[in-house]
Scaffold this active site. Structure first.
Site, short mmCIF file in Angstrom:
data_model
loop_
_atom_site.label_atom_id
_atom_site.label_comp_id
_atom_site.label_asym_id
_atom_site.label_seq_id
_atom_site.Cartn_x
_atom_site.Cartn_y
_atom_site.Cartn_z
N CYS A 1 1.04 -1.60 0.29
CA CYS A 1 -0.24 -0.09 -0.14
C CYS A 1 0.63 1.20 -0.11
O CYS A 1 1.30 1.08 1.39
CB CYS A 1 -0.73 -0.33 1.00
SG CYS A 1 -1.78 1.91 2.23
N CYS B 1 -0.37 3.74 2.67
CA CYS B 1 0.24 3.28 4.17
C CYS B 1 1.72 3.47 3.98
O CYS B 1 2.26 4.22 5.27
CB CYS B 1 0.53 1.91 4.22
SG CYS B 1 -1.62 0.87 4.34
#
Length: 87
Positions: free
Chosen positions: A36, A39
């Site tokens: 991600c 993230c």
């Protein structure tokens, strides 16, 4: 090797979930995945906030490694932040 966003922050697992969340006060959980990009962008900000608020617990949940826990918490997308207060 999968590297968690901030090695200094504790990892939330199915094994320590209840003991960590039973803490008095605020527990903030950063749910993330190594694939991600958002993230990875959030990680340094989350770490700085953790440094500035040492009286609160900041932990990270690897949603891939802890797929069962992430699923039981209803995490469908990452990054996801979850806040618990007084258990």
């Amino acid at each position: 090797m999968i590297r968690k966003p901030d090695a200094s922050l504790p990892e939330l697992t199915i094994g320590n979930f209840f003991s960590i969340l039973a803490q008095e006060g605020i527990v903030l959980v950063n749910c993330w995945a190594s694939s991600c990009a958002a993230c990875k962008a959030l990680a340094p900000i989350y770490a700085k906030v953790a440094e500035r608020h040492p009286k609160h617990a900041f932990v990270e949940l690897d949603t891939v490694a802890e797929e069962e826990l992430a699923s039981s918490l209803g995490i469908a997308d990452v990054p996801t932040l979850m806040l618990y207060r007084n258990g």
